[in-house]
Design a protein around this motif. Structure first.
Motif, PDB file in Angstrom:
ATOM      1  N   PHE A  77       0.836  -1.209   0.000  1.00  0.00           N
ATOM      2  CA  PHE A  77       0.000   0.000   0.000  1.00  0.00           C
ATOM      3  C   PHE A  77       0.867   1.253   0.000  1.00  0.00           C
ATOM      4  CE2 PHE A  77      -1.851   3.435   2.532  1.00  0.00           C
ATOM      5  CZ  PHE A  77      -2.974   3.733   1.767  1.00  0.00           C
ATOM      6  N   ALA A  78       1.904   1.266   0.859  1.00  0.00           N
ATOM      7  CA  ALA A  78       2.767   2.442   0.982  1.00  0.00           C
ATOM      8  C   ALA A  78       3.546   2.698  -0.309  1.00  0.00           C
ATOM      9  CB  ALA A  78       3.731   2.265   2.162  1.00  0.00           C
ATOM     10  N   PHE A  79       4.169   1.668  -0.849  1.00  0.00           N
ATOM     11  CA  PHE A  79       4.992   1.840  -2.050  1.00  0.00           C
ATOM     12  C   PHE A  79       4.146   2.133  -3.288  1.00  0.00           C
ATOM     13  CE2 PHE A  79       8.495   0.186   0.392  1.00  0.00           C
ATOM     14  CZ  PHE A  79       9.602   0.772  -0.208  1.00  0.00           C
ATOM     15  N   ALA A  80       2.987   1.488  -3.396  1.00  0.00           N
ATOM     16  CA  ALA A  80       2.140   1.701  -4.565  1.00  0.00           C
ATOM     17  C   ALA A  80       1.657   3.146  -4.627  1.00  0.00           C
ATOM     18  CB  ALA A  80       0.954   0.749  -4.529  1.00  0.00           C
ATOM     19  N   THR A  81       1.187   3.669  -3.504  1.00  0.00           N
ATOM     20  CA  THR A  81       0.691   5.048  -3.491  1.00  0.00           C
ATOM     21  C   THR A  81       1.827   6.054  -3.645  1.00  0.00           C
ATOM     22  OG1 THR A  81       0.675   4.891  -1.064  1.00  0.00           O
ATOM     23  CG2 THR A  81      -1.424   4.592  -2.195  1.00  0.00           C
ATOM     24  N   GLN A  82       2.956   5.803  -2.979  1.00  0.00           N
ATOM     25  CA  GLN A  82       4.070   6.752  -3.090  1.00  0.00           C
ATOM     26  C   GLN A  82       4.628   6.787  -4.508  1.00  0.00           C
ATOM     27  OE1 GLN A  82       8.151   5.867  -1.865  1.00  0.00           O
ATOM     28  NE2 GLN A  82       8.008   7.545  -0.393  1.00  0.00           N
ATOM     29  N   THR A  83       4.852   5.616  -5.098  1.00  0.00           N
ATOM     30  CA  THR A  83       5.421   5.555  -6.446  1.00  0.00           C
ATOM     31  C   THR A  83       4.477   6.176  -7.474  1.00  0.00           C
ATOM     32  OG1 THR A  83       6.562   3.500  -5.835  1.00  0.00           O
ATOM     33  CG2 THR A  83       6.466   4.036  -8.168  1.00  0.00           C
ATOM     34  N   LEU A  84       3.186   5.927  -7.311  1.00  0.00           N
ATOM     35  CA  LEU A  84       2.211   6.546  -8.208  1.00  0.00           C
ATOM     36  C   LEU A  84       2.235   8.067  -8.052  1.00  0.00           C
ATOM     37  CD1 LEU A  84      -0.111   6.179 -10.236  1.00  0.00           C
ATOM     38  CD2 LEU A  84      -1.678   6.023  -8.276  1.00  0.00           C
ATOM     39  N   GLY A  85       2.343   8.536  -6.820  1.00  0.00           N
ATOM     40  CA  GLY A  85       2.378   9.970  -6.575  1.00  0.00           C
ATOM     41  C   GLY A  85       3.614  10.641  -7.143  1.00  0.00           C
ATOM     42  N   ILE A  86       4.763   9.945  -7.091  1.00  0.00           N
ATOM     43  CA  ILE A  86       6.008  10.504  -7.600  1.00  0.00           C
ATOM     44  C   ILE A  86       5.893  10.825  -9.087  1.00  0.00           C
ATOM     45  CG2 ILE A  86       8.426   9.927  -8.150  1.00  0.00           C
ATOM     46  CD1 ILE A  86       8.563   8.446  -5.496  1.00  0.00           C
ATOM     47  N   TYR A  87       5.100  10.042  -9.809  1.00  0.00           N
ATOM     48  CA  TYR A  87       4.932  10.273 -11.243  1.00  0.00           C
ATOM     49  C   TYR A  87       4.294  11.643 -11.509  1.00  0.00           C
ATOM     50  CZ  TYR A  87       3.401   9.647 -16.081  1.00  0.00           C
ATOM     51  OH  TYR A  87       3.207   9.812 -17.421  1.00  0.00           O
ATOM     52  N   TYR A  88       3.458  12.109 -10.587  1.00  0.00           N
ATOM     53  CA  TYR A  88       2.720  13.355 -10.786  1.00  0.00           C
ATOM     54  C   TYR A  88       3.288  14.551 -10.032  1.00  0.00           C
ATOM     55  CZ  TYR A  88      -0.858  10.285 -12.760  1.00  0.00           C
ATOM     56  OH  TYR A  88      -1.526   9.360 -13.524  1.00  0.00           O
ATOM     57  N   THR A  89       4.408  14.368  -9.343  1.00  0.00           N
ATOM     58  CA  THR A  89       5.028  15.478  -8.632  1.00  0.00           C
ATOM     59  C   THR A  89       6.534  15.376  -8.761  1.00  0.00           C
ATOM     60  OG1 THR A  89       5.054  16.709  -6.524  1.00  0.00           O
ATOM     61  CG2 THR A  89       5.156  14.296  -6.389  1.00  0.00           C
ATOM     62  N   THR A  90       7.272  16.271  -8.129  1.00  0.00           N
ATOM     63  CA  THR A  90       8.732  16.248  -8.220  1.00  0.00           C
ATOM     64  C   THR A  90       9.316  15.320  -7.155  1.00  0.00           C
ATOM     65  OG1 THR A  90       9.024  18.110  -6.689  1.00  0.00           O
ATOM     66  CG2 THR A  90       8.723  18.631  -9.036  1.00  0.00           C
TER      67      THR A  90
END
Length: 302
Positions: A77-90
Motif C-alpha cells: 500500500f505504501a509503495f504503490a501510493t508513493q510511487t504513483l504519486g512521484i509520477y505526478y510530482t517532483t
C-alpha cells in the motif's frame, strides 16, 4: 558499540539510500508504469535475498510467515501510493511530504498502544514538521498541492504503520526471513496489479535498468534487511525521526542528478529538520536506555 547506537547509524545509512530512490523512481517511471516498475524491482530484490539466504529460508516458521505477510501488505500500500504519486510530482517534493510519516508514527502508536510519546520526542517532531512546511512552500510563501502530492501524502499512513509493525513483529521473528517474505509479497501484488491495470513491458535502456537495479539491490534487498535487523533495537518514534532525513537527502540527490534547486525557505526547512533530529538525540538521554525486559514488547511503541 551499543546496539541502539549501531541501530541509529544503520538506519541513517538506510535513510540516505532511500533518499536517492525518489530520483531513481522518477527516472524509471518515465519509461515504465507504476506497478510494473514495483514488480520488477521487488522480484529482483526477493530473488537476491532468497539466493543468498536460502538455508535460512528453509527454516521459515509459520509465525514469521504470518508477520511477513502482514508487513508486506502494508508495504505494498505504501509503495504503490508513493510511487504513483512521484509520477505526478517532483522527487524532492515527494520526499518532503513523505517526511510527515514522523508525525503519524507517534500518533498511531498512541492510538494502538494507549501510551503517548515522550515530550522530548514531540519537541523534535515540532521542529521537524515545521521544517517540512518551509520545504513545501512556494516562492511566494504559499503551499502548492497537486494530485501527486495528495497521493504521496496518503502513502505516509502506510509507511507509519510499516515502521510500527516492523518494530513490533521483528522482536520475535527471524529478521532475514521477514525481509524476504515482505518483499516477496510486494512483488507478487505489484505483478497482479500490473497485469490487471497496466500493459506490462520489459524495460529497456541503461538509465531505466540502472534505476531498477539500484532500487532493487540497495534500496530494497539491503535496506529492508538492515531495517528489520536493526530497528528492533530502537523505538518507532526514534526510527521515524531518523527517517525524517530522507527528504533532505532526496533534495540533495534531486539537485545533483536532476538539477532541482532548493529555495532559501527550503534550505531553512532542512536546517530545522536536522535541528529537530539533534534535539531528539542529545536531549533525550532516557531514550538511549534499552527498555527493560519487564517493560514488555509493546513499550517499544512509545
Amino acid at each position: 558499540m551499543k546496539k541502539h547506537v549501531l541501530a541509529d547509524i544503520s538506519l541513517l545509512i538506510v535513510t540516505i539510500i532511500w533518499g536517492s530512490t525518489f530520483v531513481l523512481c522518477k527516472i524509471a517511471l518515465q519509461s515504465m508504469e507504476t506497478f510494473s516498475f514495483l514488480a520488477v524491482r521487488f522480484f529482483i530484490a526477493s530473488a537476491i535475498l532468497a539466493l543468498i539466504f536460502w538455508k535460512n529460508l528453509s527454516r521459515l516458521d509459520k509465525n514469521t510467515l504470518k508477520n511477513g505477510l502482514i508487513i508486506g501488505l502494508i508495504m505494498f500500500f505504501a509503495f504503490a501510493t508513493q510511487t504513483l504519486g512521484i509520477y505526478y510530482t517532483t522527487p524532492s517534493k515527494a520526499g518532503f511530504i513523505t517526511g510527515f510519516t514522523v508525525l503519524l508514527v507517534p500518533l498511531i502508536s498512541t492510538l494502538l498502544f494507549k501510551k503517548p510519546p515522550r515530550k522530548e520526542s514531540l519537541i523534535g517532531i515540532v521542529f521537524a514538521i515545521t521544517g517540512i512546511v518551509f520545504l513545501t512552500m512556494g516562492s511566494g510563501g504559499e503551499l502548492s498541492v497537486s494530485t501527486g502530492d495528495i497521493i504521496v501524502f496518503v502513502s505516509t499512513f502506510g509507511y507509519a504503520l510499516q515502521i510500527i509493525a516492523i518494530s513490533h513483529y521483528s522482536t520475535f521473528s527471524d529478521s532475514i526471513n521477514l525481509s524476504i517474505i515482505q518483499i516477496g509479497v510486494v512483488a507478487v501484488l505489484s505483478a497482479v496489479f500490473a497485469l490487471i491495470f497496466e500493459n506490462p513491458q520489459i524495460p529497456t535502456g541503461a538509465p531505466v535498468w540502472t534505476s531498477i537495479l539500484l532500487t532493487a539491490v540497495l534500496a530494497t534487498a539491503v535496506a529492508f534487511t538492515i531495517q528489520n535487523t536493526m530497528q528492533k533495537h530502537t523505538t518507532p518514534t526514534r526510527a521515524a525521526l531518523i527517517y525524517l532525513g530522507e527528504p533532505v537527502f532526496s533534495a540533495m540527490f534531486s539537485y545533483m542528478i536532476l538539477g532541482e534547486v532548493l529555495s532559501p525557505k527550503g534550505v531553512f526547512g532542512c536546517a530545522l529538520i536536522f535541528f529537530g533530529m539533534i534535539v531528539s538525540e542529545v536531549k533525550m538521554a532516557s531514550l538511549f536506555k534499552k527498555p527493560s525486559k519487564a517493560s514488555g514488547r509493546f513499550k517499544k511503541a512509545s
